[in-house]
Design an enzyme around this catalytic site. Structure first.
Site: not given
Length: 900
Positions: A126, A268, A271-272, A304-305, A308
């Protein structure tokens, strides 16, 4: 050859891709010095698009072969130019395209695509990194099912990972020293979510049972020897999975979930799908190496990830203009997780402080943009506080307007409609509107308008009629963004915004007045959300028993600048009695800002500008900290940051004087330290730890307040400082076992011109030199020191053996820490801070343009300073702009700054 002007892309020009990719089959063979990537793409024409050639993106790729349906493609039918491979339009409607390319990840200092780090090979795709791995239509609306085989040396790289689920593995035929593993992801995804790891890592394993009873294998991979530092990250992951099930009904969908920590990472975390790549900063934690803030940061970033997986992966962005669709929404979700996990009030305070330090100045600077921009030249420059933090505030405003239950219904509808799709911000808002019945047509303007609105409030109370009148006026001035739109002939969105204003009225006895709007039969609660939809609106409340003090924007219900003329007494009343914890803190910040601006006007000299009432209010904060919430008290004692004060100076129409701001702030701290010494001592003594360290809410608050008291005491006169405070600081450093207390003591000593300072810094480095994340802290406390000579010391630190310009964490700690968190020295009158930044950016931009452009953003507000500083800043910017082959990331930032 000079840099070409970055090409600007426009939202209005969006067109569906001419070709879709159904499946991607990758074979990545990693060798010493290079990697060979074989890619098979099942392609078909998009019936919803204009027919055209197939255009594939590719950067830094050596094309070895290209075949179509098993036959080598005639070179006359394709052309490779710049970062594009174009195949003529005579392709069949469905075809299998196969490419073989060679890449050089060991030389990839940009850390985008496939690159080498200490423990192996990792990816970051990304926003546009996949094109550095293979030729592909690198855009988020091309979604495909991926399979990937990874091949590498067995001994050096025992872990071979990719997205989805493992399906096969074995030894490479003909070479027993090499092995391979194959992974398949059952869910279609854009290529920016692809991930690959080939490394030697230790792994922590656990299991999670979902609400429906499915068992999910959890794995966290870290560099060898660090397993004892990833237990908190695993616990955070399981908390996040449970929270998302309970709050939003969202369950994980694969058989395993993997986190891989790497020390060289620009962001940081990422989110793959099923294989998150993390910066080690947000995985590794142990009480003696990580602070309370680190533990909380891990909670939030892991959550957070993970969040996602649905808001970003299962439903993704149609194009990069829609970036806030996934990031703003997911930041809001991780904020709510943080509020439910820690203190809701303190969490909200910290979020708003970050917004004011990072996003409000961005709104007022040369890179201003709405959360969904209409154009960009380099997408990496739009991973900003506006897209993330303001984007989250826009989601929060919807949550406020709709209410929690209706917002949840909107989320459910959003997923039902768009699971497996690449969509737009309009699609999200439409789901919210349709599920709630609330008209959000006007609210949509938040997505298109840049800048921070000003909210002006006027109040009146009629004691005879027991009537309270509130008049609200909104104003949003044009920004640099509108100027860019006009110059490019783009339409400018106008019209007033829909602003939710949460209001309470605090009576003289400290209670909240019941709120009954004129025309209503009964009062409805003591906090009301008013919808401001006109340039000016008046709201009349009946039956208010006494003259109240307005508590506006409770819980910071909208990201605006409030203009409300309240007396010191009224602000002190709110500090003492407001039932909204955020507004108690906010009243203190407004009062402190008023005091400090008076100090700035006085040049920081003397103390006549410090009212006794403010000192008394701070004394009450200390008392309340012992009796109530010490974390909230610690936040209240934290004076407005110098960056926030600078924006307040600009709002008054004045020129920023960073030296005067710094001096006023230090003078106020020293005055408080002298006047409140006994209370500071009493709190410090009372909050001495009695139990073993734990990163829980109670202990975190007590440590925060105790260390705040010690930092204030360090502002004392030289005799008391040397006799009483320095021994405590050195003892706290020597105690060990608790990095929160150690780094607090070291940061305090770093601001003191004493022999103990140098000894403490040397001892700290000697003890922690093998712990990279701790040494980042060591660099940071020196970068943010207020002592004279800091710029020269920075240059010396850049020559330190532990400093590495290729490592983003090290650069962020030292260089970004200096440029972004040390305004006194970055904006030094002699231009030395600007010159240092220009040197670093010029050297760094070729090897890592993303990191270089983030440092360049430190110049955003250069025109708000005096003529001398402006001349130095312009010279630095022009020197950067003159660099040969300047990276387009940096060129866009510097170009906009010079044009502003």
């Amino acid at each position: 050859m000079r840099t070409e002007t970055p090409v600007t892309l426009y939202l209005k020009d969006y067109a569906p891709p001419a070709w879709l990719i159904d499946t991607v089959d990758l074979h990545v063979a990693i060798f010493e010095g290079h990697a060979d990537v074989k890619t098979r793409l099942a392609c078909r024409r998009n019936p919803a698009a204009v027919a055209g050639p197939m255009v594939l993106n590719g950067e830094a790729l050596e094309l070895v072969s290209l075949t179509l349906d098993g036959t080598p493609l005639d070179p006359a039918r394709y052309a490779q130019a710049g970062e594009r491979l174009t195949i003529d339009a005579s392709l069949p409607d469905e075809c299998m395209l196969e490419t073989v390319v060679r890449i050089h990840p060991d030389k990839n200092t940009q850390l985008s695509g496939l690159y080498r780090s200490k423990d192996g090979y990792f990816t970051q795709c990304e926003a546009e990194g996949f094109r550095r791995i293979t030729f592909f239509p690198d855009r988020p609306d091309v979604m495909a099912k991926f399979s990937c085989a990874v091949e590498a040396d067995r001994e050096r790289f025992p872990q071979l990972l990719s997205n989805g689920n493992p399906v096969a593995a074995g030894a490479c035929a003909g070479d027993a020293t090499r092995h391979w593993a194959r992974w398949e992801d059952p869910y279609a995804k854009p290529c920016y979510l692809f991930a690959l790891v080939a490394a030697r890592l230790d792994v922590l394993e656990d299991e999670y049972v979902t609400a429906s009873g499915r068992r999910v294998q959890l794995q966290i991979f870290v560099e060898p020897g660090k397993l004892d530092q990833c237990g908190h990250a695993m616990a955070a992951l399981k908390k996040a999975m449970r929270w998302d099930e309970q709050r939003f009904g969202l369950e994980y969908d694969l058989d395993r979930y993997m986190i891989v920590a790497v020390g060289d990472f620009n962001m940081g975390a990422m989110e793959n799908k099923g294989l998150n790549i993390f910066n080690t900063k947000y995985v590794l934690a142990r009480p003696d190496t990580a602070t309370d803030a680190d533990y909380q940061g891990i909670d939030r970033v892991v959550a957070h990830e993970y969040f996602h997986n649905w808001t970003g992966n299962r439903v993704t962005c149609r194009d990069w203009f829609q970036l806030s669709l996934k990031e703003g929404l997911t930041v809001f979700r991780d904020q709510e997780f943080g509020a439910d996990t820690h203190s809701r009030a303190v969490t909200r305070i910290q979020e708003v402080r970050a917004l004011r330090i990072g996003q409000f100045p961005e709104d007022a600077g040369p890179m201003a943009h709405p959360i969904r921009p209409a154009s960009y030249a380099e997408i990496n420059n739009f991973y900003t506080a506006t897209v993330y933090n303001k984007g989250a505030e826009v989601i929060r405003m919807m949550h406020t307007l709709l209410g929690r239950d209706a917002f949840r219904r909107g989320m459910d509808l959003y997923f039902r409609r768009h699971d497996g799709q690449a969509v737009t911000c309009e699609d999200f808002v439409a789901a919210m509107q349709d599920a709630s019945g609330v008209d959000l047509t006007q609210f949509r303007r938040w997505y298109a308008r840049a800048g921070t609105p000003r909210l002006h409030a006027e109040t009146a109370y009629d004691a005879v009629a027991r009537r309270y009148t509130l008049t609200l006026t909104q104003h949003l001035a044009p920004t640099a963004y509108e100027k860019r739109l006009a110059e490019s002939g783009q339409p400018v969105v106008e019209g007033v915004l829909h602003i939710p204003v949460a209001l309470g009225l605090v009576l003289p006895d400290g209670s909240d007045a019941p709120l009954r709007l004129a025309g209503e039969p009964n009062a409805v609660g003591t906090t009301r959300v008013l919808s401001l939809t006109e340039p000016t609106q008046t709201f009349i409340f009946e039956g208010v028993p006494a003259a109240p003090v307005a508590s506006l924007l409770r819980d910071f219900s909208a990201p605006v600048l409030l203009e409300l003329d309240q007396t010191d007494f009224e602000l002190a009343h709110l500090m003492a009695h407001d039932s909204d914890a955020f507004n108690r803190w906010e009243a203190g910040q407004r009062l402190a800002t008023r005091v400090l601006l008076a100090g700035v006007a006085a040049g920081g000299s003397g103390t006549d500008w410090i009212p006794d009432a403010f000192v008394a209010a701070c004394g009450r904060v200390l008392d309340d900290g012992l009796a109530g919430d010490p974390a909230l008290a610690a936040e209240a004692l934290n004076l407005p940051a110098e960056a926030v004060l600078a924006e307040a100076v600009v709002a008054q129409g004045d020129t920023i004087d960073p030296e005067a701001i710094h001096t006023a702030r230090v003078t106020l701290r020293r005055h408080l330290a002298a006047r409140l010494r006994d209370k500071l001592e009493a709190v410090w003594t009372t909050l001495a730890p009695t139990t073993a360290y734990a990163p829980d809410g109670s202990q975190v608050g007590q440590r925060a307040l105790r260390n705040a008291c010690l930092a204030y005491l360090a502002e004392s006169d030289a005799e008391y400082l040397q006799a009483s405070v320095v021994p405590r600081l050195t003892a706290q450093l020597a105690a060990g076992g608790n990095m929160t207390n150690q780094i607090a003591a070291l940061a305090t000593l770093a601001n003191l011109d004493l022999p103990e300072r140098e000894a403490a810094l040397a001892d700290f480095y000697s003890h922690w030199q093998t712990e990279a994340l701790v040494i980042d802290k060591w660099f940071s406390v020196q970068a943010t020191s207020r002592l004279p000579g800091t710029v020269g010391h920075m240059r010396a630190l850049m020559q330190h053996p532990a400093f590495d310009l290729k490592n983003p964490n090290r650069v962020y700690a030292l260089i970004r820490g200096f440029c972004g968190a040390n305004p006194r020295h970055f904006h030094a009158a002699d231009g030395s801070g600007y010159a240092l930044a220009a040197d670093v950016i010029s050297d760094l931009q070729a090897m890592n343009p993303q990191v270089a452009s983030r440092i360049a953003r430190s110049f955003d507000r250069w025109r708000q300073f005096d003529a001398g500083r402006q001349a130095h800043a312009r010279a630095a910017l022009e020197r950067i702009a003159a660099v040969e082959d300047l990276a387009k990331d940096v060129a866009e930032v510097v170009g906009n700054a010079l044009k502003a």
